[in-house]
Enzyme design. Structure first.
Site, PDB file in Angstrom:
ATOM      1  N   HIS A  22     -13.335 -13.430  -0.746  1.00 32.44           N
ATOM      2  CA  HIS A  22     -12.003 -12.970  -0.379  1.00 32.44           C
ATOM      3  C   HIS A  22     -12.059 -11.454  -0.521  1.00 32.44           C
ATOM      4  O   HIS A  22     -12.374 -10.950  -1.613  1.00 32.44           O
ATOM      5  CB  HIS A  22     -10.939 -13.583  -1.303  1.00 32.44           C
ATOM      6  CG  HIS A  22      -9.536 -13.333  -0.858  1.00 32.44           C
ATOM      7  ND1 HIS A  22      -8.443 -13.805  -1.571  1.00 32.44           N
ATOM      8  CD2 HIS A  22      -9.020 -12.687   0.218  1.00 32.44           C
ATOM      9  CE1 HIS A  22      -7.326 -13.455  -0.948  1.00 32.44           C
ATOM     10  NE2 HIS A  22      -7.662 -12.757   0.137  1.00 32.44           N
ATOM     11  N   GLN A  23     -11.793 -10.716   0.523  1.00 32.67           N
ATOM     12  CA  GLN A  23     -12.033  -9.277   0.559  1.00 32.67           C
ATOM     13  C   GLN A  23     -11.459  -8.553  -0.662  1.00 32.67           C
ATOM     14  O   GLN A  23     -10.268  -8.659  -0.956  1.00 32.67           O
ATOM     15  CB  GLN A  23     -11.452  -8.669   1.837  1.00 32.67           C
ATOM     16  CG  GLN A  23     -11.885  -7.230   2.065  1.00 32.67           C
ATOM     17  CD  GLN A  23     -11.240  -6.631   3.307  1.00 32.67           C
ATOM     18  OE1 GLN A  23     -10.028  -6.656   3.456  1.00 32.67           O
ATOM     19  NE2 GLN A  23     -12.051  -6.086   4.197  1.00 32.67           N
ATOM     20  N   HIS A  24     -12.322  -7.790  -1.337  1.00 32.44           N
ATOM     21  CA  HIS A  24     -11.895  -7.042  -2.521  1.00 32.44           C
ATOM     22  C   HIS A  24     -12.918  -5.962  -2.849  1.00 32.44           C
ATOM     23  O   HIS A  24     -14.075  -6.027  -2.447  1.00 32.44           O
ATOM     24  CB  HIS A  24     -11.728  -7.963  -3.736  1.00 32.44           C
ATOM     25  CG  HIS A  24     -13.019  -8.595  -4.188  1.00 32.44           C
ATOM     26  ND1 HIS A  24     -13.602  -9.668  -3.536  1.00 32.44           N
ATOM     27  CD2 HIS A  24     -13.846  -8.308  -5.234  1.00 32.44           C
ATOM     28  CE1 HIS A  24     -14.709 -10.027  -4.151  1.00 32.44           C
ATOM     29  NE2 HIS A  24     -14.897  -9.201  -5.187  1.00 32.44           N
ATOM     30  N   ILE A  25     -12.473  -4.954  -3.599  1.00 33.04           N
ATOM     31  CA  ILE A  25     -13.363  -3.938  -4.151  1.00 33.04           C
ATOM     32  C   ILE A  25     -13.128  -3.859  -5.650  1.00 33.04           C
ATOM     33  O   ILE A  25     -12.080  -4.262  -6.162  1.00 33.04           O
ATOM     34  CB  ILE A  25     -13.143  -2.547  -3.518  1.00 33.04           C
ATOM     35  CG1 ILE A  25     -11.692  -2.078  -3.716  1.00 33.04           C
ATOM     36  CG2 ILE A  25     -13.529  -2.550  -2.048  1.00 33.04           C
ATOM     37  CD1 ILE A  25     -11.467  -0.626  -3.296  1.00 33.04           C
TER      38      ILE A  25
END
Length: 362
Positions: A192-195
């Protein structure tokens, strides 16, 4: 909600031999929310016993013993390919507890017509870009930023994510504020898109590692165990840097090459380590893929480790690890020299074509 504009950007911060800068508005908001979360017990463990040692050697790797991050963190998902689709049935950041959310994050331009948030919320369903605590922190201020959390974007680099990452770094006045990204098959544990964002009080080798120009605004790392590309904000605008890095990152994604991305403050390319000419440095490492669920005995070679910040999971390894051993472990996941040279040639062709097209348009 934390909102900002371009007037909040801090383009130059003190070097490691200079005095500390005052905390920015962003730093104060993040640190305050993080400290409150720690006081309220929202993390799986505290960081009171975090031990640090600088490994002898030219790279001065920063090793930190964090046993609980190895034992108490959420079980990583099994990742089998770089284009694995988002699965809403698996753990994702819409399933976290409400108390883990620190604040929403957006630029003034993300609010339609510049209207107050409460008015906008009544008119449209606003995109939620959320900053959340990492319940298994690697260090102080360790958070996760999830853009458009409800959209279900898989873990991949987009141009918007790069812009947000760069702007977030520019909002901090802390020289040790870092931003990192792990792709699928490169130790991303959640699809799940994250930084990752966090603070350290130590200079890292990657900040002053030497580079060599590949082509316009793109460089390669020299004398590092893991081959990679380097970029800097110096001499260009935010949009130009974002576009260049995205072109290379999207090229890796198309070729199904796993990668890690790191943003940090650093001297301008070619300047002395102690130079006051400082900018933002962006590192992109193409690498060998890791499949399934893997956890190495000493450390996982993810983005923090690639940068020279080692999260060690075992006390004995923490005591005995050497620079030579770290170099060996990082070199094992590096792209092979021939493959990297071929990739470098294709990146050079890609960016050179872009440059010619820009010139023809202008």
């Amino acid at each position: 909600m934390f909102s900002y504009s371009a007037s909040d950007f801090i383009y130059c911060v003190p070097g490691w031999n200079d005095g500390d800068a005052n905390h920015s508005k962003f730093d104060k908001a993040l640190m305050s929310a993080w400290d409150i979360s720690m006081e309220k017990g929202h993390f799986r463990y505290s960081l009171e016993d975090l031990k640090t040692r600088i490994l002898p050697g030219t790279k001065q790797y920063v090793a930190q013993l964090n046993i609980k991050r190895g034992t108490d963190r959420r079980k990583p998902q099994s990742i089998m390919n770089l284009t694995q689709p988002y699965n809403p049935q698996l753990f994702n950041f819409t399933k976290i507890k409400e108390e883990e959310i620190m604040f929403d994050f957006c630029s003034d331009g993300d609010i339609p017509n510049g209207e107050p948030e409460e008015i906008v919320n009544k008119k449209v369903k606003r995109q939620r870009n959320i900053m959340v605590i990492n319940v298994s922190p690697l260090g102080y201020g360790h958070c996760l930023f999830i853009p458009d959390v409800d959209a279900g974007i898989p873990q991949m680099i987009t141009e918007e994510l790069l812009r947000q990452s760069l702007e977030m770094l520019l909002l901090s006045s802390h020289r040790g504020f870092r931003v990192g990204f792990n792709s699928l098959c490169a130790f991303a544990s959640v699809n799940h898109q994250h930084i990752h964002v966090y603070y350290t009080d130590y200079e890292l080798y990657i900040e002053y590692a030497t580079v060599k120009e590949v082509c316009h605004n793109c460089y390669e790392l020299l004398d590092t165990p893991t081959r990679g590309f380097a970029f800097q904000l110096y001499g260009q605008g935010i949009s130009s840097l974002v576009k260049t890095v995205f072109r290379v990152a999207s090229h890796l994604q198309v070729k199904n090459i796993a990668h890690n991305l790191f943003l940090t403050r650093a001297p301008v390319f070619g300047a002395e380590r102690s130079s006051k000419d400082r900018t933002v440095r962006v590192i992109l490492w193409p690498r060998k893929s890791v499949y399934g669920i893997r956890s190495d005995d000493i450390f996982n070679p993810a983005v923090t480790e690639m940068s020279g910040h080692l999260i060690i999971k075992a006390a004995e390894a923490y005591k005995t690890i050497t620079e030579e051993k770290v170099d060996q472990l990082l070199a094992e996941v590096s792209m092979d020299e021939d493959d990297f040279n071929n990739l470098k040639d294709s990146v050079k062709d890609l960016l050179s074509t872009d440059k010619v097209m820009e010139q023809s348009v202008s």
